[in-house]
Design a protein around this motif. Structure first.
Motif, mmCIF file in Angstrom:
data_model
loop_
_atom_site.group_PDB
_atom_site.id
_atom_site.type_symbol
_atom_site.label_atom_id
_atom_site.label_comp_id
_atom_site.label_asym_id
_atom_site.label_seq_id
_atom_site.Cartn_x
_atom_site.Cartn_y
_atom_site.Cartn_z
ATOM 1 N N LEU A 132 -37.587 46.946 63.376
ATOM 2 C CA LEU A 132 -38.744 47.511 64.065
ATOM 3 C C LEU A 132 -38.506 47.616 65.569
ATOM 4 O O LEU A 132 -38.235 46.624 66.243
ATOM 5 N N LEU A 133 -38.639 48.839 66.085
ATOM 6 C CA LEU A 133 -38.494 49.108 67.516
ATOM 7 C C LEU A 133 -39.832 49.010 68.237
ATOM 8 O O LEU A 133 -39.917 48.528 69.363
ATOM 9 N N SER A 134 -40.903 49.517 67.605
ATOM 10 C CA SER A 134 -42.219 49.476 68.229
ATOM 11 C C SER A 134 -43.287 49.522 67.142
ATOM 12 O O SER A 134 -43.050 50.013 66.038
ATOM 13 N N GLY A 135 -44.486 48.999 67.476
ATOM 14 C CA GLY A 135 -45.592 49.014 66.537
ATOM 15 C C GLY A 135 -45.705 47.722 65.754
ATOM 16 O O GLY A 135 -45.117 46.692 66.108
ATOM 17 N N GLU A 136 -46.465 47.782 64.658
ATOM 18 C CA GLU A 136 -46.735 46.589 63.842
ATOM 19 C C GLU A 136 -46.831 46.988 62.375
ATOM 20 O O GLU A 136 -47.387 48.027 62.035
ATOM 21 N N ILE A 137 -46.276 46.153 61.510
ATOM 22 C CA ILE A 137 -46.324 46.342 60.064
ATOM 23 C C ILE A 137 -46.943 45.100 59.428
ATOM 24 O O ILE A 137 -46.640 43.973 59.838
ATOM 25 N N ARG A 138 -47.810 45.320 58.435
ATOM 26 C CA ARG A 138 -48.442 44.209 57.716
ATOM 27 C C ARG A 138 -47.848 44.119 56.311
ATOM 28 O O ARG A 138 -47.752 45.121 55.614
ATOM 29 N N VAL A 139 -47.478 42.903 55.912
ATOM 30 C CA VAL A 139 -46.970 42.645 54.569
ATOM 31 C C VAL A 139 -48.026 41.850 53.820
ATOM 32 O O VAL A 139 -48.485 40.808 54.308
ATOM 33 N N PHE A 140 -48.416 42.332 52.641
ATOM 34 C CA PHE A 140 -49.531 41.690 51.930
ATOM 35 C C PHE A 140 -49.334 41.772 50.426
ATOM 36 O O PHE A 140 -48.558 42.573 49.900
ATOM 37 N N LYS A 141 -50.093 40.916 49.723
ATOM 38 C CA LYS A 141 -50.145 40.924 48.270
ATOM 39 C C LYS A 141 -51.534 41.383 47.843
ATOM 40 O O LYS A 141 -52.527 41.122 48.523
ATOM 41 N N LEU A 183 -49.594 38.256 54.155
ATOM 42 C CA LEU A 183 -48.562 37.222 54.169
ATOM 43 C C LEU A 183 -48.021 37.011 55.578
ATOM 44 O O LEU A 183 -47.894 35.881 56.038
ATOM 45 N N TYR A 184 -47.709 38.104 56.260
ATOM 46 C CA TYR A 184 -47.246 38.023 57.642
ATOM 47 C C TYR A 184 -47.225 39.423 58.243
ATOM 48 O O TYR A 184 -47.351 40.421 57.532
ATOM 49 N N GLU A 185 -47.096 39.469 59.572
ATOM 50 C CA GLU A 185 -46.948 40.732 60.289
ATOM 51 C C GLU A 185 -45.536 40.828 60.854
ATOM 52 O O GLU A 185 -44.899 39.811 61.125
ATOM 53 N N ILE A 186 -45.064 42.040 61.024
ATOM 54 C CA ILE A 186 -43.745 42.293 61.599
ATOM 55 C C ILE A 186 -43.939 42.996 62.937
ATOM 56 O O ILE A 186 -44.695 43.967 63.034
ATOM 57 N N PHE A 187 -43.249 42.513 63.968
ATOM 58 C CA PHE A 187 -43.391 43.026 65.324
ATOM 59 C C PHE A 187 -42.029 43.505 65.844
ATOM 60 O O PHE A 187 -40.991 43.237 65.229
ATOM 61 N N PRO A 188 -42.020 44.221 66.988
ATOM 62 C CA PRO A 188 -40.744 44.720 67.526
ATOM 63 C C PRO A 188 -39.703 43.615 67.681
ATOM 64 O O PRO A 188 -40.011 42.502 68.092
ATOM 65 N N GLY A 189 -38.462 43.946 67.329
ATOM 66 C CA GLY A 189 -37.380 42.969 67.377
ATOM 67 C C GLY A 189 -37.216 42.214 66.078
ATOM 68 O O GLY A 189 -36.356 41.331 65.984
ATOM 69 N N GLU A 190 -38.019 42.553 65.069
ATOM 70 C CA GLU A 190 -37.971 41.852 63.788
ATOM 71 C C GLU A 190 -37.696 42.836 62.653
ATOM 72 O O GLU A 190 -37.779 44.050 62.818
#
Length: 215
Positions: free
Chosen positions: A57-66, A76-83
């Motif tokens: 991930l370069l920019s923005g936010e992603i949500r991981v869920f069940k 479950l968790y969020e993903i942010f830039p650099g991850e």
């Protein structure tokens, strides 16, 4: 959408500081990847999907869920830039299918690396293995905290903590359903608790917004 312009290694370095000691690795990631952009609300992976690649991930936010049988969701968790997504990484390394759902919260930009390239990088570079295992450690800690909160935390206290953590300038721009998804409960429970807080003068409810008065 595929972006034709290429990033130089310095730009990648600025985002992925967890890999900053391995310039050659960053070069390999940059050269083997496609730069992609996805609008908010895009499903990147659904539960049961195969994983043809992995996104850094370069920019923005992603949500991981069940999603439960009744349609309820729990983040479950969020993903942010650099991850990147550790479930995505494990999916590629084990050959299993993706065991959750991943959706863009905002517009995002990713470096999409093919699965075969990621496997090679993981095998070749100690720094890639350390980076992946650090993320796995952090995600496991997040999920363990979530389990503890769900199993032992009072929902009213969890809701108040959530409002304080997620609000900006005394406002939270989320629907009751979005709050319920993040807390792993039902919209009805969240609505009832928010109504109780409103009656106590702690919040004021507006369409798509919770305005915090005092908590």
């Amino acid at each position: 959408m595929l972006l034709k312009d290429n990033m130089d290694t310095g730009e990648v370095l600025n985002v992925f500081r967890g890999l900053m000691n391995e310039k050659d690795l960053l070069d390999q990631i940059r050269n083997s990847s496609e730069r992609r952009r996805f609008p908010a609300g895009t499903i990147i992976y659904s539960d049961g999907d195969s994983c043809p690649g992995i996104g850094f991930l370069l920019s923005g936010e992603i949500r991981v869920f069940k999603t439960g049988e009744g349609g309820g969701e729990i983040t479950l968790y969020e993903i942010f830039p650099g991850e990147t997504c550790v479930l995505n990484a494990l999916c590629i390394l084990t050959g299993d299918h993706y065991p959750a759902n991943a959706v863009t919260v905002t517009d995002v930009e990713l470096l999409m690396v093919p699965a075969s390239s990621f496997q090679s990088l993981f095998s070749e570079y100690d720094e890639m293995r350390r980076y992946t295992f650090r993320l796995l450690r952090d995600r496991l800690s997040t999920v363990m905290e979530l389990i503890e909160e769900v199993a032992f935390g009072r929902m009213d206290r969890r809701l108040m903590d959530y409002l304080l953590e997620k609000s900006e300038n005394g406002k939270l721009f989320k629907t009751h359903q979005q709050i319920a998804n993040d807390l792993g409960t039902s919209r009805e429970v969240v609505s009832r608790l928010l109504k109780d807080l409103e009656r106590k003068g702690a919040v004021r409810l507006e369409r798509g917004t919770v305005r915090i008065i005092r908590l």
